[in-house]
Scaffold this active site. Structure first.
Site, PDB file in Angstrom:
ATOM      1  N   THR A 148       7.282   9.105   1.422  1.00  0.00           N
ATOM      2  CA  THR A 148       6.970   7.895   1.495  1.00  0.00           C
ATOM      3  C   THR A 148       7.946   7.811   2.397  1.00  0.00           C
ATOM      4  OG1 THR A 148       5.380   6.764   0.775  1.00  0.00           O
ATOM      5  CG2 THR A 148       7.588   6.861  -0.846  1.00  0.00           C
ATOM      6  N   LYS A 180      14.635   9.447   3.401  1.00  0.00           N
ATOM      7  CA  LYS A 180      14.394  10.880   4.925  1.00  0.00           C
ATOM      8  C   LYS A 180      15.246  10.418   5.482  1.00  0.00           C
ATOM      9  CE  LYS A 180      10.192   9.490   5.881  1.00  0.00           C
ATOM     10  NZ  LYS A 180      10.112   8.747   4.822  1.00  0.00           N
ATOM     11  N   ASP A 199      13.263  14.272  10.420  1.00  0.00           N
ATOM     12  CA  ASP A 199      12.883  12.583   9.781  1.00  0.00           C
ATOM     13  C   ASP A 199      11.435  12.977  10.008  1.00  0.00           C
ATOM     14  OD1 ASP A 199      12.259  10.857   8.379  1.00  0.00           O
ATOM     15  OD2 ASP A 199      14.267   9.409  10.092  1.00  0.00           O
ATOM     16  N   ASP A 224       0.869  12.613   8.985  1.00  0.00           N
ATOM     17  CA  ASP A 224       0.823  11.642   9.967  1.00  0.00           C
ATOM     18  C   ASP A 224      -0.788  12.268   9.124  1.00  0.00           C
ATOM     19  OD1 ASP A 224       2.546  10.505  11.051  1.00  0.00           O
ATOM     20  OD2 ASP A 224       2.782  12.520  12.835  1.00  0.00           O
ATOM     21  N   GLU A 252       7.156  -4.291   6.704  1.00  0.00           N
ATOM     22  CA  GLU A 252       6.945  -3.664   5.715  1.00  0.00           C
ATOM     23  C   GLU A 252       6.843  -4.555   4.360  1.00  0.00           C
ATOM     24  OE1 GLU A 252       8.724   0.671   7.239  1.00  0.00           O
ATOM     25  OE2 GLU A 252       9.802  -0.563   6.075  1.00  0.00           O
TER      26      GLU A 252
END
Ligand SMILES: Nc1ncnc2c1ncn2[C@@H]1O[C@H](COP(=O)(O)OP(=O)(O)O)[C@@H](O)[C@H]1O
Ligand SMILES: Nc1ncnc2c1ncn2[C@H]1C[C@H](O)[C@@H](COP(=O)(O)O)O1
Length: 222
Positions: free
Chosen positions: A20, A25, A90, A96, A159
């Site tokens: 997530t 990542k 990554d 997706d 974010e």
């Protein structure tokens, strides 16, 4: 002897890092690529022309963003193939559709027609015998609190403005998705068990696990 040779990781391996948003990542991609002498394939965030707009208005931009990400990841996939492997990627292309497109369709941010157009494009491009799947998908997992702390610490404005409920829903969807994922072998890593930012030595036990895992997977195949 470098770590790749020491732990028997083939120099043409393709390893994709999944998990997530904010789980680590990109940090893992850099850490593994350095340790193994592999190339990296990163998703474009800063130069993505839809991402900011998407976070401001999911309904208007979900479809555009998914098509953009799909095209970008497919180009990266082609590049990896042309180099003959030796890459850390990554985020996988499977996330997706399995996470983002599905989530936004189910939340009513993408119409049924757009979702069908997107999934048929995805299936035609990816779910074919000609599409090379990675040798290994490393799934990074951690508690929602730990992940939300990392999203805050990284501080991408788009974010920060997104409600925590969005990250909670994504976290839950990821757990369900990985439990039924079977397009390639999966190695799970718990993010509380290593610290690539403050402890450079923590990469070696991870490389050791990857080497062991790839060897086991090859033995099972033969
Ligand atoms: N192993 C780790 N230990 C401590 N902090 C980490 C670790 N991995 C990532 N971080 C931090 O967490 C934040 C998100 O990491 P990032 O690699 O950008 O995640 P992702 O690519 O999954 O969105 C960054 O601020 C990063 O420095
Ligand atoms: N397919 C996607 N749909 C919507 N948003 C996506 C998709 N892939 C990545 N994103 C977003 C999530 C983050 O805000 C950035 C970068 O992802 P990260 O997990 O931080 O590498 O793009």
């Amino acid at each position: 002897m470098n770590l790749r040779t020491k732990y028997g990781i083939p120099n043409n391996a393709v390893i994709t890092i999944a998990g997530t948003v904010g789980v680590g990542k990109s940090t893992m991609t850099n850490g593994l690529a350095n340790a193994l002498g592999f190339r990296t394939s990163f998703e474009k965030v800063d130069t993505n022309p839809y991402l900011d707009k998407f976070y401001q208005d999911f309904k208007s931009w979900s479809f555009h963003l998914q098509v953009y990400f799909l095209a970008e990841r497919f180009k990266e996939q082609k590049k990896i193939f042309e180099y003959g492997g030796g890459f850390i990627q990554d985020r996988s292309i499977y996330e997706d559709t399995g996470i983002f497109a599905r989530m936004h369709y189910e939340k009513g941010n993408m119409s049924e027609i757009d979702y069908e157009t997107y999934t048929s494009l995805f299936d035609a491009m990816v779910m074919t015998p000609y599409f090379p799947h990675p040798d290994l998908l490393i799934y990074l997992e951690g508690s929602i609190d730990h992940i939300v702390d990392r999203i805050r610490e990284r501080g991408r404005p788009m974010e920060q403005q997104t409600p925590v409920a969005y990250w909670e829903e994504m976290h839950e969807r990821y757990e369900n998705w990985i439990n039924s994922f079977n397009a390639c072998p999966v190695l799970r890593l718990d993010i509380s068990e290593y610290d690539l930012v403050n402890d450079q030595n923590s990469i070696e036990p991870i490389v050791e696990r990857i080497g062991y895992f790839i060897e086991q997977t090859r033995m099972l195949k033969s």
